[in-house]
Scaffold this active site. Structure first.
Site, mmCIF file in Angstrom:
data_model
loop_
_atom_site.group_PDB
_atom_site.id
_atom_site.type_symbol
_atom_site.label_atom_id
_atom_site.label_comp_id
_atom_site.label_asym_id
_atom_site.label_seq_id
_atom_site.Cartn_x
_atom_site.Cartn_y
_atom_site.Cartn_z
ATOM 1 N N ARG A 651 0.907 -1.133 0.000
ATOM 2 C CA ARG A 651 0.000 0.000 0.000
ATOM 3 C C ARG A 651 0.949 1.185 0.000
ATOM 4 O O ARG A 651 1.794 1.321 0.880
ATOM 5 C CB ARG A 651 -0.888 -0.044 1.242
ATOM 6 C CG ARG A 651 -1.840 1.150 1.371
ATOM 7 C CD ARG A 651 -1.215 2.247 2.179
ATOM 8 N NE ARG A 651 -2.130 3.383 2.346
ATOM 9 C CZ ARG A 651 -1.769 4.548 2.845
ATOM 10 N NH1 ARG A 651 -0.521 4.747 3.236
ATOM 11 N NH2 ARG A 651 -2.632 5.516 2.976
ATOM 12 N N ASP A 653 1.941 4.956 0.278
ATOM 13 C CA ASP A 653 1.463 6.173 0.925
ATOM 14 C C ASP A 653 1.736 7.398 0.061
ATOM 15 O O ASP A 653 2.780 7.496 -0.585
ATOM 16 C CB ASP A 653 2.181 6.319 2.270
ATOM 17 C CG ASP A 653 1.670 7.506 3.060
ATOM 18 O OD1 ASP A 653 0.464 7.522 3.354
ATOM 19 O OD2 ASP A 653 2.474 8.408 3.376
ATOM 20 N N GLU A 678 -2.170 5.359 -2.684
ATOM 21 C CA GLU A 678 -3.060 6.353 -2.087
ATOM 22 C C GLU A 678 -2.826 7.669 -2.787
ATOM 23 O O GLU A 678 -1.898 8.390 -2.472
ATOM 24 C CB GLU A 678 -2.764 6.473 -0.595
ATOM 25 C CG GLU A 678 -3.656 7.470 0.090
ATOM 26 C CD GLU A 678 -2.969 8.210 1.229
ATOM 27 O OE1 GLU A 678 -3.621 8.481 2.221
ATOM 28 O OE2 GLU A 678 -1.759 8.491 1.120
ATOM 29 N N SER A 682 -8.114 16.754 -3.244
ATOM 30 C CA SER A 682 -9.484 17.151 -2.979
ATOM 31 C C SER A 682 -10.341 17.060 -4.230
ATOM 32 O O SER A 682 -9.883 17.242 -5.354
ATOM 33 C CB SER A 682 -9.519 18.579 -2.422
ATOM 34 O OG SER A 682 -8.779 19.421 -3.261
ATOM 35 N N GLY A 747 -15.797 3.526 -12.129
ATOM 36 C CA GLY A 747 -16.597 3.661 -13.335
ATOM 37 C C GLY A 747 -15.758 3.682 -14.592
ATOM 38 O O GLY A 747 -16.241 3.400 -15.678
ATOM 39 N N TRP A 749 -12.092 2.595 -14.673
ATOM 40 C CA TRP A 749 -11.076 1.561 -14.771
ATOM 41 C C TRP A 749 -11.279 0.592 -13.603
ATOM 42 O O TRP A 749 -10.515 0.597 -12.631
ATOM 43 C CB TRP A 749 -9.676 2.172 -14.725
ATOM 44 C CG TRP A 749 -8.609 1.277 -15.256
ATOM 45 C CD1 TRP A 749 -8.711 -0.050 -15.551
ATOM 46 C CD2 TRP A 749 -7.256 1.628 -15.556
ATOM 47 N NE1 TRP A 749 -7.535 -0.540 -16.022
ATOM 48 C CE2 TRP A 749 -6.616 0.474 -16.041
ATOM 49 C CE3 TRP A 749 -6.517 2.812 -15.454
ATOM 50 C CZ2 TRP A 749 -5.265 0.468 -16.410
ATOM 51 C CZ3 TRP A 749 -5.189 2.791 -15.828
ATOM 52 C CH2 TRP A 749 -4.572 1.639 -16.312
ATOM 53 N N ASP A 761 -7.277 7.709 8.174
ATOM 54 C CA ASP A 761 -7.341 9.158 8.112
ATOM 55 C C ASP A 761 -8.763 9.660 8.295
ATOM 56 O O ASP A 761 -9.013 10.844 8.319
ATOM 57 C CB ASP A 761 -6.828 9.652 6.753
ATOM 58 C CG ASP A 761 -5.335 9.432 6.636
ATOM 59 O OD1 ASP A 761 -4.680 9.326 7.681
ATOM 60 O OD2 ASP A 761 -4.834 9.376 5.507
ATOM 61 N N GLN A 766 -16.686 4.713 12.867
ATOM 62 C CA GLN A 766 -18.121 4.799 12.604
ATOM 63 C C GLN A 766 -18.626 3.709 11.679
ATOM 64 O O GLN A 766 -19.826 3.525 11.528
ATOM 65 C CB GLN A 766 -18.448 6.149 11.960
ATOM 66 C CG GLN A 766 -18.067 7.318 12.832
ATOM 67 C CD GLN A 766 -17.851 8.565 12.011
ATOM 68 O OE1 GLN A 766 -17.714 8.506 10.803
ATOM 69 N NE2 GLN A 766 -17.823 9.698 12.687
ATOM 70 N N LYS A 788 -24.283 -2.042 0.534
ATOM 71 C CA LYS A 788 -23.489 -3.174 0.091
ATOM 72 C C LYS A 788 -22.965 -2.861 -1.306
ATOM 73 O O LYS A 788 -23.613 -2.154 -2.087
ATOM 74 C CB LYS A 788 -24.317 -4.459 0.080
ATOM 75 C CG LYS A 788 -25.361 -4.525 -1.003
ATOM 76 C CD LYS A 788 -25.264 -5.817 -1.792
ATOM 77 C CE LYS A 788 -26.056 -5.710 -3.105
ATOM 78 N NZ LYS A 788 -25.961 -6.847 -3.966
ATOM 79 N N TRP A 815 -29.390 1.316 2.010
ATOM 80 C CA TRP A 815 -30.569 1.453 2.880
ATOM 81 C C TRP A 815 -30.320 2.560 3.886
ATOM 82 O O TRP A 815 -29.181 2.864 4.230
ATOM 83 C CB TRP A 815 -30.819 0.141 3.635
ATOM 84 C CG TRP A 815 -31.028 -1.045 2.760
ATOM 85 C CD1 TRP A 815 -32.226 -1.570 2.390
ATOM 86 C CD2 TRP A 815 -30.017 -1.877 2.182
ATOM 87 N NE1 TRP A 815 -32.048 -2.688 1.591
ATOM 88 C CE2 TRP A 815 -30.695 -2.894 1.449
ATOM 89 C CE3 TRP A 815 -28.628 -1.865 2.178
ATOM 90 C CZ2 TRP A 815 -30.007 -3.892 0.751
ATOM 91 C CZ3 TRP A 815 -27.956 -2.862 1.483
ATOM 92 C CH2 TRP A 815 -28.634 -3.856 0.776
#
Lengths: 818, 515
Positions: A651, A653, A678, A682, A747, A749, A761, A766, A788, A815
């Protein structure tokens, strides 16, 4: 604005040119070489650069219906054989001011920091805060109540707040930040960005810094500095040292924190201030030059009238050419007044100010003889094309037209030069660098496209061994497309000090949930406990555990069939030593690089490397990946990690920080099974509202993937950002783009998009992931929304909460808790 | 064996010990016409520049008799216009237009053109294939894809050098026109043939240049019509965007015989390609005309097989080999003169086709171990047709050669001297994308050196490796360095003066291509 204009000529493209006119700045001797052929980057002060030929007007020769200015009486009676207006694009420097004011707020006990600017532009305040106790000049995200509406968070370290006009028609822009003096903010750091030009404005080569504690006040870049220092002048180093020690001993952590807070509180004596700082903005202004040519019937001479709205004194540098030569000649007398001969090669004429208006003009009389008699084929075609608009001309007139056409093209190429010459004149190093960057980007683009079509080319390479292109090792770090990736840590995971061991116990469970890949935290020694400020890359003892524990947990995951991604922080690296100027940019450990490994365009760290190939991360020295030794070391390191630790992939950074082509190199060398970058910046906003069309955002991610030759996937940050808006604000229309496809990277690639919901980050706690199987991922977000993705089946549980269906589409369903 | 070599134009003598095992190449200047070489695994007059590094150089003692070259004044009389530093060309990919006549890598090329323009490169070279344009039937030309490439180049405000390729390419695969290949099936004699009966089918034999074998037309006529059609199709670009045209002269476009065929692991001596019926007929005529009819029945009987070492048989033997005999002289001089006449035919047709269009006509001569006299004949032929000579291998240095006695630099010096003598301007090329900065240094040395006749340099060739992070930065550096000897006058009026007074060595314009 500087009242001066430069117009220069160039080798002309057309071989039938006859007149050359050049406007010169009257007061300057410095004339830049106009040849576009010269290489733009040599150190020669007169070195020229390329020109961009664009938006050139088309040549129209009209025989009549030309409105003429009344300034030249003799001119009016004759036929205009040619008239054209050429745009003059110039870069001007505009000087203005930045205003910084700290004042008591409207509410009691709150303060306001206002930053304003009196230059036109789309100004963005790019800012972050330093908390009390933070070491160095790292930026942090401010508390939520400080963030003005309409701001955008840039990762975890900055906020972008647009400056707003105070009133319509006023050039003054301002942004205001509300500050709670009780918060533990040591300073607000900011830079100004002009979105129109993409330029960043700093203070003394560093961030602007508004300190709220005295110990930061003696920083060079501090604003509103007090003249008197008390207790802690220059004590930053000491404090940070002590803090380091304090943090190192965990048991005393709590005590030492309070211990250090006290003196600082005492020192916070906020005083309002107001400062103005000069700012220079380069602005492109558009002027024009209008040239018209007439034939004087009485004298059979050509009258060329030139007028421009350039302010100030304008000098025309000109000569005439015969036939298709490009050789300048000085025409016979009857030059306009204010004409001087320049080195026997050309004439220089100071233009007359235009009556009752801006700008200036002049009438030039040219002998008829400068009509060429030999016509090339090109000329003929020109004549034909202009015949249409100049009907019923004699042969001579035809020639005239071709002659003027010659002038036209001459002037046209000249004008296109003006724009580049002007640009060149005020060209700063930054502009040159942006050109270099542009070249690099273009080369990278060409490279990635060529690469993707190379293999067929290499097939027959065996036959011609000497020309053979080695067939690229195809080891795309993109996995199978069925990976479900779990971030194996969060922003708090380092706190226990034994995260690897804790994670090891969860391995079997994660496997049973359906995850196939786990992303482990950055393993190296690091200044920040989370690991994203690496120091010695070969020291893998971190706040997450020891190197042996790391090997252990990797083995465990392999046992349960989960592949392991290492979090490779390649963009930046924290130095262990200071250079002669006291700047931390000399590295320690096995890779003891010096400041050549640090990019040269971040003044914080005084690197001697090349300019960064991407965006800079401001908190630590950014690594210059264009250095061979750096790339070699990084490749070795990645291979070592693969070999020693057993990582299956990466991964990556902050890959915004350097060119994807280098990533491709690293992936080539380390051959990961799976790699995800990553690339986080914005989304596009208009007036504080997220745009529906985020194509530019996803294009940037796709471009990066492209630069890696498609060898790496990337987090679909676009989808994440859009999902946020869609879910939080009930704007589900965002989940489809204009073409009815998913609006994010997925949408465009899908095979390279790593769909991404939350990470360390973001507020990770939550999201409750309730299902993560091969074909379906489901999560309940903040107990309000269930979603899902993937074709598999999922329905939210019917229990405590009632879920009502909101929307669905291909491979997703959402939902809402009702 | 001890050999002496004329080292350079000052007449400095170089003595080299050569062991037999290094002997790969042979240069036999019997009279001013003969050019001959052994290279790699083949016998041919000239070879591919990119492969000659393996060749070994040997001059026989006869080479020593040559006079030191005196620099001709001819060139200094030629005024050249451009003097504003170094111009650069880069070759576009060989398959820019694919064999099915579509534009390949369009987006990559568009980005590449922009990058090159920003770099300050002057223009690009575009290979234009006979087999693509006149693919289906004679006289049926399809220019649209090439026109759109020319438009792209024009839009990028770059210059264009078009290379007319009358040969086939193996990699990428671009065959000869279908109708030509079909004729070749029934009439294989339009191709070269060696002693073993192998045909070389990547270009037409020079022996049929004037035979009406292509649908009743001679190849020269077909080439000429092709050039005329090209000219009218590209008229809007001629002299403005298109500033140069190269005429394809043989295998890989170069003025040479085919080298070896297929791949052979052991480098051998190769074969003469004089066994197709037309070559044999010409040989016979020549033999009869010179009074030795029996010499016209075939090539030398005592040459080694193509994969054998030169010493296997008697022809190339060092002492008393047949090549030194009157017969050897007869055969070799005929063989080389055929090549020169062929080049003359094609260059004169190209030069008359494009003479009035403001473009320079070029022909490519491989950087081979010619002897000076051999190059002199070639240079003279170029001069006669007012053509510029393209020479590859500008990036090769003596140090980069594997065999200590092979000296590309010496060779290049000799060719340059010959060209200088005849006032022929040289366009340089590199033989491969340089991996090491050393290659660029060598190019620079070749271009900026004293007494330079190199007028253009074409860097070969745009593609993935050209733009790779390993290569592109050093190319950028190279371009930057080339431009260092820039003009330092501070006003443009002096540009004009420089044109008058500039010295030859400051007038190099460089054309860049990649191979």
């Amino acid at each position: 604005m500087n009242a001066m204009s430069t117009v220069l000529s160039q080798t002309l493209l057309h071989n039938y040119c006859r007149g050359k006119f050049i406007c010169l700045p009257k007061t300057s001797n410095l004339l830049l070489k106009p040849y576009s052929l010269n290489y733009p980057f040599n150190s020669h002060p007169n070195a020229t650069t390329f020109c961009r030929f664009k938006n050139l007007p088309t040549v129209k020769v009209s025989g009549n219906s030309v409105t003429e200015t009344s300034t030249v009486k003799t001119f009016e009676s004759n036929d205009v054989v040619f008239q054209e207006t050429f745009p003059l694009k110039q870069t001007q420097r505009e000087e203005g001011k930045v205003f910084i004011r700290l004042d008591k707020g409207k509410e009691k006990k709150r303060w306001e920091l206002s930053v304003g600017c009196d230059l036109a532009g789309k100004w963005i305040l790019h800012w972050g805060v330093t908390y009390i106790g933070d070491t160095g000049c790292e930026w942090d995200q401010p508390p939520n109540d400080m963030i003005p509406p309409g701001s955008i968070s840039i990762k975890d370290y900055a906020i972008e707040t647009p400056l707003k006009k105070l009133s319509e028609g006023d050039a003054f822009h301002q942004a205001t930040i509300d500050i709670d003096p009780k918060s533990e903010i040591a300073a607000i750091n900011f830079v100004l960005k002009d979105e129109e030009t993409g330029t960043w404005y700093q203070h003394k080569g560093r961030d602007f810094k508004v300190p709220f504690v005295d110990y930061l006040q003696d920083d060079d870049n501090a604003i509103g500095r007090k003249t008197v220092f008390d207790l802690w002048p220059g004590a930053l180093g000491q404090i940070s040292n002590k803090l380091d020690k304090a943090e190192a001993s965990q048991s005393k952590d709590q005590d030492s924190k309070t211990e250090f807070k006290e003196p600082k509180r005492e020192n916070m004596r906020l005083e309002g201030f107001y400062e103005e700082l000069a700012i220079v903005k380069e602005v492109v202004t558009h002027n024009t030059v209008t040239v018209s040519v007439r034939k004087c019937l009485e004298t059979a001479k050509n009258l060329l009238y030139l007028e421009t709205d350039l302010p100030g004194d304008v000098v025309i540098h000109w000569g005439v050419c015969r036939d298709d030569t490009k050789k300048w000649e000085i025409p016979a007398a009857s030059h306009p007044p204010e004409t001087i001969v320049f080195k026997n090669k050309a004439l220089r004429t100071l233009l007359k100010p235009r009556e009752g208006g801006n700008g200036c003009c002049e009438l030039f009389t040219l002998e008829k003889e400068f009509t060429g008699s030999s016509s090339s084929t090109d000329q003929h075609s020109q004549v034909e094309s202009s015949d249409a608009s100049v009907p019923a001309k004699t042969e001579e007139a035809d020639q005239k037209v071709s002659y003027t056409d010659g002038i036209i093209s001459e002037i046209r190429s000249l004008m296109s030069d003006i724009s580049c010459e002007r640009g060149r004149k005020s060209k700063t190093k930054a502009v040159q660098e942006s050109i270099l960057q542009e070249i690099e980007k273009l080369a990278a683009e060409a490279y990635s496209i060529f690469r993707s079509s190379t293999p067929t080319f290499a097939e027959e390479a065996v036959v011609e061994p000497e020309i053979s292109v080695p067939s690229p090792k195809v080891s795309p770090g993109t996995g199978t497309g069925f990976e479900i990736l779990c971030q194996g840590f969060n922003w708090e995971s380092h706190k226990s000090g034994r995260w690897y061991m804790e994670l090891k116990e969860k391995a079997a469970h994660l496997s049973s949930l359906g995850f196939t890949v786990i992303w482990l935290p950055p393993p190296t020694e690091s200044v920040s406990p989370e690991g994203y400020m690496p120091t010695d890359l070969y020291n893998l003892n971190s706040r997450y555990g020891t190197v042996d524990e790391l090997k252990d947990v990797v083995n465990k995951f392999h046992e349960v069939g989960i592949k392991v991604l290492g979090d490779a922080v390649l963009n930046h690296r924290c130095a262990q030593f200071q250079n002669a100027n006291g700047v931390w940019n000399v590295f320690g450990g096995r890779l003891n690089w010096d400041d050549r490994a640090v990019v040269g365009d971040d003044p914080h760290f005084q690197g001697r490397g090349n300019k960064s190939s991407g965006d800079n991360f401001h908190a630590a020295p950014n690594i210059d990946h264009s250095q061979d030794f750096v790339r070699k070391d990084i490749k070795e390191w990645l291979c070592w990690l693969r070999r020693e630790i057993g990582y299956d992939g990466w991964r990556l950074d902050f890959v915004r920080g350097f060119w994807g082509g280098y990533v491709k190199d690293y992936l080539d060398a380390s051959e990961p099974h799976f790699s995800v970058g990553e690339y986080w910046d914005s989304l596009s906003y208009t007036y504080g509202e997220m745009d529906h069309n985020q194509d530019a955002h996803r294009q940037r991610i796709i471009d990066w993937i492209n630069a890696t030759n498609g060898f790496s996937g990337a987090f679909d940050v676009t989808t994440k950002g859009i999902l946020h808006s869609a879910l939080e604000r009930c704007e589900y229309w965002r989940l489809s783009d204009q073409k009815g496809k998913p609006p994010g990277v997925v949408g465009w690639w899908p095979s390279r998009a790593v769909t991404f919901i939350e990470n360390h980050d973001t507020g990770s706690t939550q999201v409750e992931i309730v299902k993560a199987e091969r074909d379906v991922y489901a999560a309940i977000i903040d107990e309000k929304v269930a979603m899902k993705i993937g074709p598999g089946h999922y329905e939210p549980p019917s229990g405590r909460q009632k879920w009502s269906f909101v929307m669905e589409g291909r491979d997703y369903k959402i939902w809402e808790a009702s | 064996m001890e050999v002496s070599v004329m080292g350079n134009s000052q007449g400095h003598m170089v003595r080299t010990e050569l062991a037999y095992r290094n002997l790969r190449f042979c240069c036999v200047p019997k009279n001013d016409k003969l050019i001959f070489s052994w290279r790699n695994s083949s016998v041919c007059l000239v070879g591919q520049g990119s492969r000659w590094r393996k060749a070994q150089l040997r001059f026989t003692s006869k080479a020593v008799h040559s006079q030191p070259l005196v620099r001709s004044d001819r060139l200094s009389a030629t005024k050249r216009k451009s003097s504003d530093g170094v111009k650069l060309f880069v070759g576009l990919p060989l398959d820019t237009v694919s064999s099915c006549n579509g534009v390949n890598h369009e987006r990559a090329i568009a980005a590449g053109l922009k990058a090159l323009k920003l770099l300050g490169v002057e223009g690009v070279e575009l290979p234009l294939w006979w087999g693509v344009v006149e693919k289906e039937a004679r006289g049926k030309y399809e220019w649209s894809s090439y026109l759109s490439v020319a438009e792209m180049v024009q839009k990028a405000a770059l210059k264009l050098h078009v290379s007319l390729c009358f040969h086939a390419s193996k990699q990428p695969k671009i065959p000869l026109p279908e109708w030509v290949s079909k004729i070749g099936e029934s009439q294989p004699s339009i191709f070269y043939k060696d002693r073993t009966g192998k045909h070389y089918k990547d270009c037409l034999s020079l022996a049929i240049d004037d035979l009406p074998v292509l649908d009743g037309k001679t190849p020269v006529q077909v080439y000429q019509e092709f050039c005329e059609s090209f000219k009218s199709a590209f008229m809007p670009f001629m002299g403005s965007t298109i500033t140069g045209i190269s005429m394809g002269l043989g295998p890989d476009g170069e003025l040479r015989y085919p080298s070896h065929q297929g791949k052979s692991k052991t480098p051998g001596v190769g074969e003469f390609h004089c066994y197709d019926e037309n070559m044999l007929r010409l040989l016979k005529q020549h033999a009869e005309a010179t009074g030795n009819p029996l010499w016209g029945l075939g090539g030398p009987h005592d040459v080694p097989n193509h994969d054998q070492s030169p010493n296997v048989n008697t022809f190339f033997k060092d002492h008393g080999g047949s090549w030194e005999s009157p017969y050897g002289d007869f055969f070799l001089s005929w063989y080389s003169s055929q090549l020169i006449s062929h080049g003359d035919r094609l260059l004169s047709l190209a030069s008359s086709a494009f003479r009035d269009n403001g473009v320079n006509v070029h022909g490519e001569v491989p950087l081979m171990h010619y002897c000076k006299e051999g190059y002199a004949a070639v240079a003279e032929m170029f001069m006669k047709n007012s053509c510029k000579m393209i020479l590859p291998g500008m990036d090769l240095s003596d140090h980069s050669q594997h065999h200590e006695s092979s000296s590309p630099e010496l060779l290049l010096g000799q060719i340059k001297a010959a060209c200088r003598h005849y006032g022929v301007e040289i366009s340089g090329q590199n033989s491969s994308v340089s991996e090491a900065p050393a290659g660029f240094d060598q190019i620079k040395k070749n271009l900026l050196g004293e007494k330079n006749v190199v007028n253009l340099f074409t860097y070969q060739r745009m593609g993935a490796s050209f733009f790779s992070p390993d290569h592109f930065p050093s190319f950028t550096q190279f371009v930057r360095n080339l431009n260092q000897p820039g003009l330092d006058s501070d006003d443009l009026a002096e540009e004009e003066e420089i044109t008058e007074s500039s010295h030859m060595n400051s007038e190099i314009s460089i054309q860049v291509q990649t191979a």
